[in-house]
Write a protein that holds these residues in place. Structure first.
Motif, PDB file in Angstrom:
ATOM      1  N   PRO A   1      -0.172  -5.873  -2.521  1.00 49.65           N
ATOM      2  CA  PRO A   1       0.665  -4.723  -2.889  1.00 49.65           C
ATOM      3  C   PRO A   1      -0.199  -3.589  -3.437  1.00 49.65           C
ATOM      4  O   PRO A   1      -1.104  -3.811  -4.248  1.00 49.65           O
ATOM      5  CB  PRO A   1       1.586  -5.277  -3.969  1.00 49.65           C
ATOM      6  CG  PRO A   1       1.600  -6.749  -3.738  1.00 49.65           C
ATOM      7  CD  PRO A   1       0.262  -7.095  -3.182  1.00 49.65           C
ATOM      8  N   GLY A   2       0.068  -2.401  -2.969  1.00 48.45           N
ATOM      9  CA  GLY A   2      -0.696  -1.244  -3.411  1.00 48.45           C
ATOM     10  C   GLY A   2      -1.951  -0.987  -2.607  1.00 48.45           C
ATOM     11  O   GLY A   2      -2.682  -0.034  -2.880  1.00 48.45           O
ATOM     12  N   ALA A   3      -2.225  -1.823  -1.625  1.00 50.77           N
ATOM     13  CA  ALA A   3      -3.410  -1.615  -0.796  1.00 50.77           C
ATOM     14  C   ALA A   3      -3.167  -0.412   0.110  1.00 50.77           C
ATOM     15  O   ALA A   3      -2.136  -0.320   0.770  1.00 50.77           O
ATOM     16  CB  ALA A   3      -3.700  -2.855   0.042  1.00 50.77           C
ATOM     17  N   GLY A   4      -4.116   0.491   0.117  1.00 52.06           N
ATOM     18  CA  GLY A   4      -3.990   1.700   0.916  1.00 52.06           C
ATOM     19  C   GLY A   4      -4.917   1.694   2.113  1.00 52.06           C
ATOM     20  O   GLY A   4      -5.431   0.646   2.531  1.00 52.06           O
TER      21      GLY A   4
ATOM     22  N   SER B   1      -8.414   0.244   1.513  1.00 50.94           N
ATOM     23  CA  SER B   1      -8.453  -1.227   1.517  1.00 50.94           C
ATOM     24  C   SER B   1      -8.434  -1.777   2.931  1.00 50.94           C
ATOM     25  O   SER B   1      -9.123  -2.758   3.238  1.00 50.94           O
ATOM     26  CB  SER B   1      -7.266  -1.790   0.735  1.00 50.94           C
ATOM     27  OG  SER B   1      -7.326  -1.397  -0.604  1.00 50.94           O
TER      28      SER B   1
ATOM     29  N   ALA C   1      -8.605  -7.172   0.243  1.00 50.38           N
ATOM     30  CA  ALA C   1      -7.197  -7.100  -0.175  1.00 50.38           C
ATOM     31  C   ALA C   1      -6.268  -7.773   0.826  1.00 50.38           C
ATOM     32  O   ALA C   1      -5.055  -7.739   0.669  1.00 50.38           O
ATOM     33  CB  ALA C   1      -6.788  -5.644  -0.361  1.00 50.38           C
TER      34      ALA C   1
END
Length: 122
Positions: free
Chosen positions: A28-31, A34, A85
């Motif tokens: 979660p939150g990996a952009g 990542s 990630a």
């Protein structure tokens, strides 16, 4: 230019895999960064570790008529997941994920080749 294109194709393939198959996801939150790092690590592992794994598993690969290569690909995906990630639900998910990743990458490579973006690469 070839390295960047290969990196982007691998990143897109990993992103599509995470969208299509629930056994392989990004944290979660990996952009985008990542995903690009995971693609870079995938390239490094494929270049350095995968040949060693294939060489060490050569006898069993010959006995299984090459099918053991799928297991090696799953191990590579697990290695990438261990240091990035990328999250993989287990070995079974890695096996199916590696198979789907191969298909997705193959399709994306065909599209890139058809568009002529690969610079005439064979």
């Amino acid at each position: 230019m070839g390295f960047l294109l290969r990196l982007l194709v691998t990143a897109l393939a990993l992103y599509l895999l995470a969208r299509v198959y629930s056994g392989v996801t990004f944290a979660p939150g990996a952009g985008v960064v990542s995903i690009l790092i995971a693609a870079l690590v995938m390239g490094i592992v494929n270049a350095l570790i995968r040949p060693v794994l294939l060489l060490l598993s050569l006898p069993i690969t010959i006995l299984t008529l090459g099918l053991f290569t799928l297991v090696v690909n799953a191990v590579v995906l697990l290695i990438v997941a261990a240091v990035t990630a990328l999250d993989v639900a287990g070995f079974g998910a890695a096996f199916i994920g590696a198979l789907l990743l191969t298909i997705i990458s193959w399709v994306l490579d065909a599209i890139v080749g058809a568009l002529g973006l690969d610079g005439g690469r064979d």
